[in-house]
Motif scaffolding. Structure first.
Motif, PDB file in Angstrom:
ATOM      1  N   THR A  50       0.835  -1.193   0.000  1.00  0.00           N
ATOM      2  CA  THR A  50       0.000   0.000   0.000  1.00  0.00           C
ATOM      3  C   THR A  50       0.872   1.246   0.000  1.00  0.00           C
ATOM      4  O   THR A  50       1.907   1.294   0.674  1.00  0.00           O
ATOM      5  CB  THR A  50      -0.958   0.002   1.217  1.00  0.00           C
ATOM      6  OG1 THR A  50      -1.787   1.163   1.175  1.00  0.00           O
ATOM      7  CG2 THR A  50      -0.201  -0.057   2.543  1.00  0.00           C
ATOM      8  N   ASN A  51       0.453   2.237  -0.778  1.00  0.00           N
ATOM      9  CA  ASN A  51       1.188   3.488  -0.902  1.00  0.00           C
ATOM     10  C   ASN A  51       0.179   4.621  -1.076  1.00  0.00           C
ATOM     11  O   ASN A  51      -0.522   4.677  -2.086  1.00  0.00           O
ATOM     12  CB  ASN A  51       2.143   3.425  -2.098  1.00  0.00           C
ATOM     13  CG  ASN A  51       2.965   4.682  -2.244  1.00  0.00           C
ATOM     14  OD1 ASN A  51       3.206   5.412  -1.275  1.00  0.00           O
ATOM     15  ND2 ASN A  51       3.403   4.968  -3.455  1.00  0.00           N
ATOM     16  N   ASN A  52       0.078   5.469  -0.059  1.00  0.00           N
ATOM     17  CA  ASN A  52      -0.882   6.583  -0.088  1.00  0.00           C
ATOM     18  C   ASN A  52      -2.306   6.100  -0.363  1.00  0.00           C
ATOM     19  O   ASN A  52      -3.047   6.719  -1.136  1.00  0.00           O
ATOM     20  CB  ASN A  52      -0.459   7.623  -1.135  1.00  0.00           C
ATOM     21  CG  ASN A  52       0.860   8.291  -0.784  1.00  0.00           C
ATOM     22  OD1 ASN A  52       1.135   8.561   0.390  1.00  0.00           O
ATOM     23  ND2 ASN A  52       1.673   8.573  -1.787  1.00  0.00           N
ATOM     24  N   GLY A  53      -2.668   4.987   0.250  1.00  0.00           N
ATOM     25  CA  GLY A  53      -4.018   4.462   0.115  1.00  0.00           C
ATOM     26  C   GLY A  53      -4.273   3.623  -1.119  1.00  0.00           C
ATOM     27  O   GLY A  53      -5.374   3.085  -1.280  1.00  0.00           O
ATOM     28  N   VAL A  54      -3.280   3.501  -1.988  1.00  0.00           N
ATOM     29  CA  VAL A  54      -3.427   2.690  -3.203  1.00  0.00           C
ATOM     30  C   VAL A  54      -2.787   1.328  -2.963  1.00  0.00           C
ATOM     31  O   VAL A  54      -1.599   1.242  -2.623  1.00  0.00           O
ATOM     32  CB  VAL A  54      -2.777   3.378  -4.414  1.00  0.00           C
ATOM     33  CG1 VAL A  54      -2.901   2.496  -5.654  1.00  0.00           C
ATOM     34  CG2 VAL A  54      -3.429   4.744  -4.664  1.00  0.00           C
ATOM     35  N   ILE A  55      -3.566   0.267  -3.143  1.00  0.00           N
ATOM     36  CA  ILE A  55      -3.086  -1.091  -2.896  1.00  0.00           C
ATOM     37  C   ILE A  55      -2.712  -1.750  -4.214  1.00  0.00           C
ATOM     38  O   ILE A  55      -3.480  -1.727  -5.181  1.00  0.00           O
ATOM     39  CB  ILE A  55      -4.167  -1.928  -2.182  1.00  0.00           C
ATOM     40  CG1 ILE A  55      -4.495  -1.313  -0.815  1.00  0.00           C
ATOM     41  CG2 ILE A  55      -3.716  -3.384  -2.017  1.00  0.00           C
ATOM     42  CD1 ILE A  55      -5.676  -1.954  -0.123  1.00  0.00           C
TER      43      ILE A  55
END
Length: 250
Positions: A50-55
Motif C-alpha cells: 500500500t502506498n498513499n491508500g493505493v493497494i
C-alpha cells in the motif's frame, strides 16, 4: 532403495524453520533470483503493498518476472525483526531496505510437509507504529470471532477481504479456499447448528501504518486452535488479506 529416498526428501526441505524461509526471501532480493524466491514463497502467495491508500497486488509469477529482469540492487537488506511461531504456522515482521526506502514487511508462514513457506505478505514504505491502526485491526478480529461464534457469513465477509485466501495445513498438505467459499460453509453450518462455543486464550496484534499482523488462539471442545492473519486498511475499511488456521497451541 529406502535410504536414498530419505536423503532426497531431506535435501528438498530447504526451510526447516520460519527464519530459513525469510533468509531465502532475502537471498532472492539481493541476488535477483526467481529460483530463491520460489524456495521462500508458496506459489499461491500474493504480495499486497500500500502506498498513499493505493493497494497493489503482485503474484509470484509477476514477482519472478520482475526479479529476472532486474539487476542486483546496489543497496538492499532484509532483516527479520520479530517472529511468533507455532508448530505449523507463524507470523513475522521484517525490515526491508530497498535503495533509499525503508519498508515494513509483514509475513504469514506455514510449515508444509517439512518445509516452511511464506504464504502471504504485506508491505508499506515508511510504516510506523500506529495505535489507531491496532485498534481497528482489533475490531476486525472481534468481528471475525463473532462470525465464528454465530456462523454469521455476513460478518465473515465484512472482516475478510474478497481477495483473501483462508488457509490451513492438513497432514502436511497445504489447503486454501476463498472467503466466498467459507461464507457458503458458514451458511451451511448455521442451518444445522445454533452456534460455536470457544474461549480465546491469547491474542497478539501489531500495526504499523496501514498494515497489521495478528495471532489469536482459542480452546473449543475439539482442542486448541490458532489463527494468524495479515490485515490492511482498504478503501472499504480494515480487512484481513490472508489468514491461516491450525489445530495447535500458540
Amino acid at each position: 532403495m529406502f535410504i536414498p529416498l530419505l536423503i532426497a526428501a531431506a535435501a528438498t526441505a530447504t526451510n526447516v524453520a520460519p527464519a530459513d524461509a525469510v533468509a531465502r526471501y532475502a537471498e532472492a532480493i539481493e541476488a535477483s533470483s526467481p529460483s530463491a524466491l520460489a524456495r521462500a514463497f508458496q506459489p499461491s502467495a500474493i504480495m499486497y503493498c500500500t502506498n498513499n491508500g493505493v493497494i497493489s497486488a503482485t503474484s509470484q509469477a509477476q514477482w519472478k518476472t520482475r526479479l529476472a529482469g532486474t539487476p542486483r540492487p546496489a543497496s538492499s537488506s532484509t532483516r527479520l525483526e520479530w517472529l511468533d511461531a507455532g508448530e505449523t504456522t507463524a507470523v513475522a515482521r521484517v525490515q526491508a531496505v530497498r535503495g533509499d526506502r525503508l519498508f515494513i514487511d509483514y509475513l504469514l508462514l506455514a510449515r508444509i510437509g517439512a518445509d516452511w513457506r511464506i504464504v502471504g505478505k504485506l508491505c508499506q514504505a515508511g510504516a510506523r507504529e500506529d495505535g489507531a491502526g491496532r485498534a481497528a485491526a482489533d475490531r476486525v478480529i472481534d468481528m471475525k470471532l463473532e462470525a465464528d461464534r454465530t456462523w454469521d457469513d455476513r460478518l465473515l465477509g465484512t472482516s475478510i477481504d474478497p481477495r483473501a485466501l483462508i488457509m490451513t495445513v492438513e497432514e502436511g498438505e497445504f489447503v486454501a479456499a476463498t472467503s466466498a467459499e467459507w461464507q457458503a460453509r458458514y451458511r451451511d453450518r448455521k442451518r444445522t447448528s445454533s452456534g460455536n462455543t470457544f474461549d480465546v486464550t491469547s491474542r497478539i496484534v501489531e500495526s504499523r501504518g496501514d498494515i497489521a499482523i495478528a495471532r489469536w488462539s482459542f480452546r473449543s471442545a475439539s482442542g486448541d486452535w490458532t489463527d494468524r492473519a495479515l490485515l490492511m486498511r482498504t478503501p472499504d475499511g480494515w480487512r484481513m488479506m490472508a489468514l491461516v488456521f491450525s489445530k495447535e497451541k500458540p
